[in-house]
Write a protein that holds these residues in place. Structure first.
Motif, mmCIF file in Angstrom:
data_model
loop_
_atom_site.group_PDB
_atom_site.id
_atom_site.type_symbol
_atom_site.label_atom_id
_atom_site.label_comp_id
_atom_site.label_asym_id
_atom_site.label_seq_id
_atom_site.Cartn_x
_atom_site.Cartn_y
_atom_site.Cartn_z
ATOM 1 N N VAL A 115 -16.067 -0.367 35.962
ATOM 2 C CA VAL A 115 -16.003 -0.728 38.197
ATOM 3 C C VAL A 115 -14.752 0.370 38.594
ATOM 4 C CG1 VAL A 115 -15.837 -3.348 37.120
ATOM 5 C CG2 VAL A 115 -13.743 -2.111 36.846
ATOM 6 N N ARG A 116 -15.274 -0.127 39.900
ATOM 7 C CA ARG A 116 -14.558 1.324 40.768
ATOM 8 C C ARG A 116 -12.631 0.310 41.691
ATOM 9 N NH1 ARG A 116 -15.807 5.591 44.053
ATOM 10 N NH2 ARG A 116 -13.170 6.032 44.629
ATOM 11 N N ASP A 117 -12.134 1.207 40.908
ATOM 12 C CA ASP A 117 -11.093 0.931 41.613
ATOM 13 C C ASP A 117 -10.997 1.302 43.424
ATOM 14 O OD1 ASP A 117 -7.786 0.533 42.390
ATOM 15 O OD2 ASP A 117 -8.215 2.360 41.618
ATOM 16 N N ILE A 118 -10.586 0.676 44.477
ATOM 17 C CA ILE A 118 -10.901 1.144 45.756
ATOM 18 C C ILE A 118 -8.971 1.225 45.942
ATOM 19 C CG2 ILE A 118 -11.641 1.111 48.180
ATOM 20 C CD1 ILE A 118 -13.954 1.289 45.949
ATOM 21 N N PRO A 119 -8.730 2.545 45.895
ATOM 22 C CA PRO A 119 -7.252 3.130 45.566
ATOM 23 C C PRO A 119 -6.866 2.366 47.017
ATOM 24 C CG PRO A 119 -9.134 4.994 45.928
ATOM 25 C CD PRO A 119 -9.465 3.625 45.474
ATOM 26 N N GLY A 120 -5.536 2.054 46.790
ATOM 27 C CA GLY A 120 -4.808 1.362 47.971
ATOM 28 C C GLY A 120 -4.901 -0.184 48.712
ATOM 29 N N ARG A 121 -5.744 -0.709 47.898
ATOM 30 C CA ARG A 121 -6.440 -1.774 48.507
ATOM 31 C C ARG A 121 -6.882 -2.433 47.556
ATOM 32 N NH1 ARG A 121 -9.330 -0.299 53.438
ATOM 33 N NH2 ARG A 121 -9.927 1.422 53.764
ATOM 34 N N GLY A 122 -5.803 -2.884 46.996
ATOM 35 C CA GLY A 122 -6.016 -3.393 45.859
ATOM 36 C C GLY A 122 -7.235 -4.561 45.869
ATOM 37 N N LEU A 123 -8.316 -3.741 44.909
ATOM 38 C CA LEU A 123 -9.869 -3.544 45.121
ATOM 39 C C LEU A 123 -10.477 -3.691 44.043
ATOM 40 C CD1 LEU A 123 -11.185 -4.049 48.497
ATOM 41 C CD2 LEU A 123 -10.554 -6.034 47.168
ATOM 42 N N LEU A 124 -11.096 -4.223 43.070
ATOM 43 C CA LEU A 124 -12.209 -3.478 42.524
ATOM 44 C C LEU A 124 -13.456 -4.422 42.797
ATOM 45 C CD1 LEU A 124 -11.148 -4.692 39.106
ATOM 46 C CD2 LEU A 124 -10.617 -2.616 39.022
ATOM 47 N N ARG A 125 -14.677 -2.633 42.323
ATOM 48 C CA ARG A 125 -15.239 -3.634 42.844
ATOM 49 C C ARG A 125 -16.224 -2.831 41.895
ATOM 50 N NH1 ARG A 125 -17.527 1.624 46.201
ATOM 51 N NH2 ARG A 125 -18.504 2.426 43.883
ATOM 52 N N ALA A 126 -17.711 -3.692 41.652
ATOM 53 C CA ALA A 126 -19.106 -3.838 40.776
ATOM 54 C C ALA A 126 -20.304 -3.325 41.657
ATOM 55 C CB ALA A 126 -19.348 -5.138 39.632
ATOM 56 N N TRP B 217 -17.616 0.525 51.649
ATOM 57 C CA TRP B 217 -17.748 1.373 50.436
ATOM 58 C C TRP B 217 -16.497 0.542 49.639
ATOM 59 C CZ3 TRP B 217 -13.816 4.534 48.352
ATOM 60 C CH2 TRP B 217 -12.443 4.838 48.978
ATOM 61 N N THR B 218 -15.533 -0.105 50.650
ATOM 62 C CA THR B 218 -14.816 -1.175 49.948
ATOM 63 C C THR B 218 -15.028 -2.301 49.356
ATOM 64 O OG1 THR B 218 -14.084 -1.324 52.429
ATOM 65 C CG2 THR B 218 -13.088 0.295 51.328
ATOM 66 N N THR B 219 -16.081 -2.636 50.425
ATOM 67 C CA THR B 219 -15.900 -4.489 49.972
ATOM 68 C C THR B 219 -17.259 -4.618 49.614
ATOM 69 O OG1 THR B 219 -15.859 -4.970 52.218
ATOM 70 C CG2 THR B 219 -13.933 -5.203 51.423
ATOM 71 N N GLY B 220 -18.284 -4.081 50.164
ATOM 72 C CA GLY B 220 -19.648 -3.902 50.156
ATOM 73 C C GLY B 220 -20.795 -5.250 50.870
ATOM 74 N N TRP C 223 -13.470 -8.066 44.606
ATOM 75 C CA TRP C 223 -12.442 -8.789 44.262
ATOM 76 C C TRP C 223 -11.346 -8.236 44.227
ATOM 77 C CZ3 TRP C 223 -15.565 -6.737 40.641
ATOM 78 C CH2 TRP C 223 -15.063 -6.730 39.349
ATOM 79 N N ARG C 224 -10.811 -9.275 44.455
ATOM 80 C CA ARG C 224 -8.394 -8.644 44.060
ATOM 81 C C ARG C 224 -8.160 -8.340 43.163
ATOM 82 N NH1 ARG C 224 -7.585 -8.607 49.514
ATOM 83 N NH2 ARG C 224 -8.467 -10.111 50.858
ATOM 84 N N ASP C 225 -7.544 -7.471 43.035
ATOM 85 C CA ASP C 225 -6.539 -7.585 41.964
ATOM 86 C C ASP C 225 -5.218 -6.133 41.576
ATOM 87 O OD1 ASP C 225 -5.901 -5.561 39.291
ATOM 88 O OD2 ASP C 225 -7.710 -7.269 38.113
ATOM 89 N N ALA C 226 -4.202 -7.393 41.909
ATOM 90 C CA ALA C 226 -3.303 -6.877 41.952
ATOM 91 C C ALA C 226 -2.626 -5.823 41.533
ATOM 92 C CB ALA C 226 -1.740 -8.296 41.569
ATOM 93 N N ASP C 227 -3.319 -5.103 40.138
ATOM 94 C CA ASP C 227 -3.156 -3.382 39.326
ATOM 95 C C ASP C 227 -4.480 -2.947 39.129
ATOM 96 O OD1 ASP C 227 -2.350 -1.468 38.403
ATOM 97 O OD2 ASP C 227 -1.022 -2.176 37.274
ATOM 98 N N ALA C 228 -5.243 -2.708 40.176
ATOM 99 C CA ALA C 228 -6.600 -2.559 39.990
ATOM 100 C C ALA C 228 -6.648 -1.540 39.501
ATOM 101 C CB ALA C 228 -7.357 -2.937 41.197
ATOM 102 N N ALA C 229 -6.241 -0.539 39.565
ATOM 103 C CA ALA C 229 -6.174 0.832 38.803
ATOM 104 C C ALA C 229 -5.961 0.973 37.200
ATOM 105 C CB ALA C 229 -5.198 1.849 39.060
ATOM 106 N N ALA C 230 -5.116 -0.177 36.529
ATOM 107 C CA ALA C 230 -4.929 -0.390 35.520
ATOM 108 C C ALA C 230 -6.302 -1.611 34.911
ATOM 109 C CB ALA C 230 -3.596 -1.050 35.439
ATOM 110 N N SER C 231 -6.393 -2.106 35.759
ATOM 111 C CA SER C 231 -7.759 -3.319 35.200
ATOM 112 C C SER C 231 -9.247 -2.474 35.177
ATOM 113 C CB SER C 231 -7.541 -3.890 36.052
ATOM 114 O OG SER C 231 -6.348 -4.646 36.143
ATOM 115 N N ALA C 232 -9.017 -1.942 36.292
ATOM 116 C CA ALA C 232 -10.412 -0.716 35.750
ATOM 117 C C ALA C 232 -10.110 0.729 34.500
ATOM 118 C CB ALA C 232 -10.583 0.666 36.734
ATOM 119 N N GLU C 233 -9.063 0.813 34.204
ATOM 120 C CA GLU C 233 -8.775 1.933 32.754
ATOM 121 C C GLU C 233 -9.565 0.923 31.624
ATOM 122 O OE1 GLU C 233 -5.382 3.703 32.374
ATOM 123 O OE2 GLU C 233 -5.700 4.803 34.228
ATOM 124 N N ARG C 234 -8.762 -0.195 31.928
ATOM 125 C CA ARG C 234 -8.955 -1.077 30.320
ATOM 126 C C ARG C 234 -10.213 -1.449 30.885
ATOM 127 N NH1 ARG C 234 -8.914 -6.029 30.662
ATOM 128 N NH2 ARG C 234 -8.368 -6.485 33.048
#
Length: 299
Positions: free
Chosen positions: A270-281, A101-104, A251-262
């Motif tokens: 898209v999904r922010d994977i908590p604590g891993r610096g990842l976004l997931r489509a 579920w983290t990386t696919g 994919w990697r994102d330094a601020d995944a939670a903020a990017s998911a909201e934006r």
């Protein structure tokens, strides 16, 4: 209607209807299996560092010793080797996801069962409906129907290769064929003895509609959409999902939670994977070129 849903799930997952239990979710199915195996401190369960709590919580609750294979979001032979390295003489179960579920990434669960001989419980939340899954390739396969099958929330399944070999540790009114005043009961034949809930009539009808409405080329269309998503993202971000995997692209994102909201504000979920610096489509048979173009435009 419940038996119609059971039969449709059996056809989709290449098993017999007698091997299908109707549940509420993947986590629900994991709890049924882990309770029924009657594991204790003298037993070991091997899992990985990429699992969802829907699997990990029930694993921990067994009281068995848990060994964690460090696969760092990788799949294939590397993950297989890491899991095999954790198997010992007290290992009673391998509890892993078919698609992380983290990386696919895809884990070779069929090879894991075939090469180790250890019973395998598969969290199929990200594979059933996204891939052509063989439910008989492992011992236990859990399904969250509200994900890739597009069914209502609160619908799911548990595939049990040998229902007679698993104890009924969570008896339900639906799972018995008769009971006595002292609570002793006769389990229903097959995996129906593990049915956990009486889903509402609308939810059951929705599950049937979703299964009957699944396009014949759903898996191929999903594969193509995910491949195009990876290709488009590769020039913009660091994609961590290997080619030719399932429908998840991370994919990697330094601020995944903020990017998911934006992105959500731009109408792209898209999904922010908590604590891993990842976004997931999630790319399925329903994903259009226009959807992917909107994702790229919103990055």
């Amino acid at each position: 209607e419940r038996e119609r849903a059971r039969a449709l799930l059996a056809t989709l997952l290449h098993v017999e209807p007698a091997q299908v239990a109707l549940t509420a979710s993947t986590a629900d199915g994991c709890q049924v299996v882990l309770a029924g195996l009657d594991l204790g401190p003298e037993d070991e369960i091997v899992t990985t560092d990429q699992e969802h709590f829907g699997l990990l919580g029930p694993v921990h609750a067994t009281g068995a010793s848990v060994r964690v294979a460090r696969i760092d979001g990788r799949g294939g032979d590397e993950a297989l080797a890491a899991i095999r390295a954790e198997i010992g003489p007290r290992t009673r179960l391998l509890a892993v996801s078919q698609v992380l579920w983290t990386t696919g990434e895809l884990l070779p669960v069929e090879a894991l069962r075939r090469e180790t001989g250890v019973p395998v419980l598969v969290d199929g939340a990200q594979s059933a409906g996204a891939l052509d899954v063989d439910g008989n390739a492992v011992d236990f396969l859990t399904v969250s129907a509200q994900k890739w099958l597009c069914a209502p929330e609160g619908t799911g399944a548990l595939i049990v290769r040998d229902p007679e070999a698993l104890a009924v540790a969570r008896p339900s009114y639906l799972g018995n064929a008769g009971y006595e005043p002292d609570g002793s009961f006769v389990p229903r034949p097959g995996a129906a003895r593990f049915d956990t809930i009486l889903a509402s009539a609308p939810a059951t009808a929705g599950l049937i509609a979703a299964l009957e409405g699944l396009p014949a080329d759903a898996f191929e269309r999903g594969r193509v959409a995910a491949a195009r998503c990876r290709e488009l993202l590769a020039g913009r971000v660091e994609v961590v999902t290997s080619p030719d995997q399932a429908g998840l692209v991370a994919w990697r994102d330094a601020d995944a939670a903020a990017s998911a909201e934006r992105l959500a504000e731009a109408g792209v979920i898209v999904r922010d994977i908590p604590g891993r610096g990842l976004l997931r489509a999630s790319c399925g048979w329903w994903t259009s070129d226009g959807d992917l173009d909107r994702l790229l435009a919103a990055l």
